[in-house]
Design a protein around this motif. Structure first.
Motif, mmCIF file in Angstrom:
data_model
loop_
_atom_site.group_PDB
_atom_site.id
_atom_site.type_symbol
_atom_site.label_atom_id
_atom_site.label_comp_id
_atom_site.label_asym_id
_atom_site.label_seq_id
_atom_site.Cartn_x
_atom_site.Cartn_y
_atom_site.Cartn_z
ATOM 1 N N THR A 209 39.388 -48.777 163.572
ATOM 2 C CA THR A 209 40.215 -49.990 163.584
ATOM 3 C C THR A 209 41.701 -49.649 163.570
ATOM 4 N N GLU A 210 41.993 -48.362 163.629
ATOM 5 C CA GLU A 210 43.391 -47.928 163.661
ATOM 6 C C GLU A 210 43.848 -47.781 165.106
ATOM 7 N N GLY A 211 44.852 -48.507 165.479
ATOM 8 C CA GLY A 211 45.369 -48.413 166.832
ATOM 9 C C GLY A 211 44.489 -49.139 167.835
ATOM 10 N N ASP A 212 44.709 -48.826 169.111
ATOM 11 C CA ASP A 212 43.969 -49.477 170.189
ATOM 12 C C ASP A 212 42.532 -48.954 170.247
ATOM 13 N N PRO A 213 41.596 -49.743 170.834
ATOM 14 C CA PRO A 213 40.220 -49.275 170.992
ATOM 15 C C PRO A 213 40.179 -47.963 171.782
ATOM 16 N N VAL A 214 39.309 -47.067 171.351
ATOM 17 C CA VAL A 214 39.191 -45.762 172.007
ATOM 18 C C VAL A 214 38.122 -45.831 173.103
ATOM 19 N N VAL A 215 38.511 -45.444 174.306
ATOM 20 C CA VAL A 215 37.601 -45.369 175.448
ATOM 21 C C VAL A 215 37.335 -43.887 175.705
ATOM 22 N N LEU A 216 36.075 -43.495 175.738
ATOM 23 C CA LEU A 216 35.677 -42.087 175.679
ATOM 24 C C LEU A 216 35.015 -41.595 176.953
ATOM 25 N N PHE A 217 35.411 -40.409 177.383
ATOM 26 C CA PHE A 217 34.678 -39.670 178.418
ATOM 27 C C PHE A 217 34.346 -38.290 177.874
ATOM 28 N N VAL A 218 33.094 -37.835 178.075
ATOM 29 C CA VAL A 218 32.681 -36.488 177.685
ATOM 30 C C VAL A 218 32.063 -35.815 178.901
ATOM 31 N N GLY A 219 32.526 -34.614 179.226
ATOM 32 C CA GLY A 219 31.921 -33.892 180.341
ATOM 33 C C GLY A 219 32.820 -32.814 180.895
ATOM 34 N N THR A 220 32.243 -31.995 181.753
ATOM 35 C CA THR A 220 33.001 -30.949 182.422
ATOM 36 C C THR A 220 33.969 -31.584 183.414
ATOM 37 N N LEU A 221 35.195 -31.092 183.435
ATOM 38 C CA LEU A 221 36.207 -31.685 184.314
ATOM 39 C C LEU A 221 36.083 -31.087 185.712
ATOM 40 N N LYS A 222 35.145 -31.666 186.463
ATOM 41 C CA LYS A 222 34.869 -31.262 187.839
ATOM 42 C C LYS A 222 34.839 -32.510 188.716
ATOM 43 N N PRO A 223 34.999 -32.354 190.029
ATOM 44 C CA PRO A 223 35.159 -33.521 190.907
ATOM 45 C C PRO A 223 34.038 -34.551 190.818
ATOM 46 N N TRP A 224 32.800 -34.110 190.599
ATOM 47 C CA TRP A 224 31.685 -35.054 190.632
ATOM 48 C C TRP A 224 31.582 -35.927 189.387
ATOM 49 N N GLU A 232 43.188 -43.381 186.921
ATOM 50 C CA GLU A 232 43.767 -44.471 187.714
ATOM 51 C C GLU A 232 43.438 -45.819 187.089
ATOM 52 N N ALA A 233 42.222 -45.950 186.588
ATOM 53 C CA ALA A 233 41.819 -47.199 185.941
ATOM 54 C C ALA A 233 42.652 -47.460 184.687
ATOM 55 N N ALA A 234 42.913 -46.408 183.914
ATOM 56 C CA ALA A 234 43.717 -46.565 182.705
ATOM 57 C C ALA A 234 45.119 -47.077 183.038
ATOM 58 N N ALA A 235 45.638 -46.641 184.173
ATOM 59 C CA ALA A 235 46.967 -47.096 184.582
ATOM 60 C C ALA A 235 46.964 -48.557 185.019
ATOM 61 N N LEU A 236 45.782 -49.079 185.379
ATOM 62 C CA LEU A 236 45.664 -50.470 185.831
ATOM 63 C C LEU A 236 45.233 -51.414 184.715
ATOM 64 N N ALA A 237 44.955 -50.880 183.538
ATOM 65 C CA ALA A 237 44.400 -51.680 182.447
ATOM 66 C C ALA A 237 45.318 -52.844 182.068
ATOM 67 N N ARG A 238 44.709 -53.986 181.771
ATOM 68 C CA ARG A 238 45.460 -55.160 181.315
ATOM 69 C C ARG A 238 45.309 -55.365 179.808
ATOM 70 N N GLU A 239 44.320 -54.668 179.231
ATOM 71 C CA GLU A 239 44.122 -54.691 177.788
ATOM 72 C C GLU A 239 44.575 -53.334 177.233
ATOM 73 N N PRO A 240 45.054 -53.288 176.007
ATOM 74 C CA PRO A 240 45.444 -52.005 175.425
ATOM 75 C C PRO A 240 44.219 -51.198 174.989
ATOM 76 N N TRP A 241 44.099 -49.965 175.449
ATOM 77 C CA TRP A 241 43.069 -49.052 174.961
ATOM 78 C C TRP A 241 43.546 -47.616 175.099
ATOM 79 N N GLN A 242 43.024 -46.747 174.244
ATOM 80 C CA GLN A 242 43.395 -45.336 174.199
ATOM 81 C C GLN A 242 42.291 -44.510 174.849
ATOM 82 N N LEU A 243 42.654 -43.677 175.810
ATOM 83 C CA LEU A 243 41.674 -42.867 176.517
ATOM 84 C C LEU A 243 41.525 -41.502 175.848
ATOM 85 N N ARG A 244 40.280 -41.158 175.503
ATOM 86 C CA ARG A 244 39.956 -39.851 174.921
ATOM 87 C C ARG A 244 39.049 -39.095 175.894
ATOM 88 N N ILE A 245 39.470 -37.906 176.299
ATOM 89 C CA ILE A 245 38.697 -37.093 177.231
ATOM 90 C C ILE A 245 38.280 -35.809 176.529
#
Length: 429
Positions: A209-224, A232-245
């Motif tokens: 509950t601290e700060g903006d909601p956390v949006v999570l991605f887990v995985g190897t950073l490869k093209p697929w 790009e989606a994070a840059a288009l967001a209309r709601e505040p959220w924090q991206l965790r990779i």
């Protein structure tokens, strides 16, 4: 006590690494041990992220090559280097089989790798049942994405392994179709057994509950994995959220630079060991699997391990409508589906859940119920072994898997091919 030989001759799969493939290896070993079996691991690659509960697993490490051999290979052109390494893969798999036969086991379980016929050697010599686990169409992968010289040898090895196995466990229907295409006579022994999840190790936690909601991605950073679309989606967001990779890989630097260009403050956490995944998931509100459009639909054969882990953590999943994903993420029931490579649609779906935490939690807990009902690793192994009669060993060898090899290698030993740039890899989910 049943003695199990777990064989993994793929130099791109570190048994004790941070990849999704590593998780798969470890969880199948755990599932066997939970059944009361003793397991000895025979592997081409170890790495040093050994979970405490698997530290006592005896390990026979047979590396495909050494640093000296790779250095010597540099004098040859790419084709000859590849050919030499393929021959060493054959030799390493044979050595694993020889060691397993000498140790004496009651069932052999092999993670399919190019050129290995270890399962066939062990089961034929000892007269025991064997399971071949197929996670990817490796021959096609190798020919398309890396280098493959002895294609005929790789195909012959696959056919030999499939013929010897009592069960061929395929991670998805497209993978099963690939095996059937090459081995039509073995269709009766092929089972589709998607990935599972450790529902004890990974469980829901309170949403931060601290700060903006956390949006999570887990995985190897490869093209697929489509992380560039997520940015790009994070840059288009209309709601505040924090991206965790959470994860690392060849795209890491490029993604960091992309985030900076887009003016995003992204929490890049790097790769973590499988045992640290629960902590990495903790506090998140929404999880994402933004698989992109690929050149060929045939590449969408994976069983998405990350989605099962998200669900076990009680997280709602926003995922691309590709491959096997719609069979796991039921739109509006335990997550939301979007078209792949569409950052606008991805942003809108994440915004919807970030703005409605009550709905997000309800979807996430529905996903948790789904994996509890049918996607534990124990249930996966039960499906694989169903119908196989496994003999039970008697005497001290069954109780002491190291009795015939008191010098069994330490799984924490330095792996000479850990940084191999051309090591085989599976497309991680």
């Amino acid at each position: 006590m049943t003695r199990v030989a777990y064989l993994s001759a793929d130099p791109g799969v570190p048994a004790f690494g941070t990849k999704g493939a590593s998780v798969h290896v470890q969880e199948i070993i755990r599932a066997f041990r939970d059944r009361g079996s003793s397991v000895r691991l025979y592997t081409a690659r170890t790495d040093d992220h050994v979970p405490a509960d698997l530290a006592d697993v005896p390990v026979t490490h047979v590396p495909v090559d050494s640093k000296a051999e790779r250095t010597a290979d540099k004098q040859f052109d790419q084709q000859e280097r590849t050919a030499r390494r393929e021959r060493r893969q054959v030799a390493a798999a044979h050595e694993m089989a020889t060691r397993a036969i000498a140790d004496g086991v009651d069932i052999a379980y092999e993670r399919y790798s190019l050129f290995s016929t270890a399962l066939a050697e062990v089961t034929t010599t000892l007269g025991i049942p064997g399971v071949l686990e197929v996670n990817a169409p490796l021959i096609d992968e190798q020919a398309t994405h890396r280098h493959l010289i002895d294609a005929a040898g790789a195909l012959n090895a696959l056919r030999t392994q499939v013929a010897a196995a009592a069960v061929v466990a395929c991670v998805s229907e497209p993978v099963a179709q690939w095996v059937r295409g090459h081995c039509p006579e073995a269709a009766h022994k092929i089972k589709v057994t998607p990935n599972g999840v450790n529902t004890t190790r990974i469980a829901p936690t309170a949403v931060s509950t601290e700060g903006d909601p956390v949006v999570l991605f887990v995985g190897t950073l490869k093209p697929w994995h489509g992380v560039e679309v997520l940015l790009e989606a994070a840059a288009l967001a209309r709601e505040p959220w924090q991206l965790r990779i959470v994860g690392d890989g060849p795209q890491g630097q490029a993604l960091t630079e992309q985030a900076a260009r887009l003016g995003l403050d992204v929490d890049f956490r790097g790769a973590v060991a499988p045992g640290d995944i629960p902590a990495a998931l903790a506090g998140a509100a929404v999880s994402v699997a933004p698989y992109p459009v690929l050149d060929s639909g045939a590449d969408q054969y994976f069983s998405p391990l990350k989605i099962y882990e998200y669900a076990a953590a009680g997280l709602p999943v926003v995922a691309s409508r590709v491959g096997q994903v719609p069979g796991i993420v039921r739109d509006g029931e335990n997550g939301l589906l979007v078209e792949p490579s569409d950052p606008g649609a991805l942003a809108a779906a994440i915004d919807t859940l970030a703005a409605d935490p009550q709905r997000a939690r309800a979807l996430g807990l529905a996903g948790r119920d789904m994996v509890l009902a049918s996607h534990s690793w124990d249930s996966v192994l039960d499906q694989i072994l169903d119908g196989i009669k496994v003999p039970t060993a008697q005497g001290p060898t069954a109780q002491d898997p190291t009795a015939q090899d008191p010098t069994a290698q330490d799984p924490t030993a330095q792996d000479p091919i850990a940084q191999d740039p051309i090591a085989q890899d599976e497309v991680l989910a």
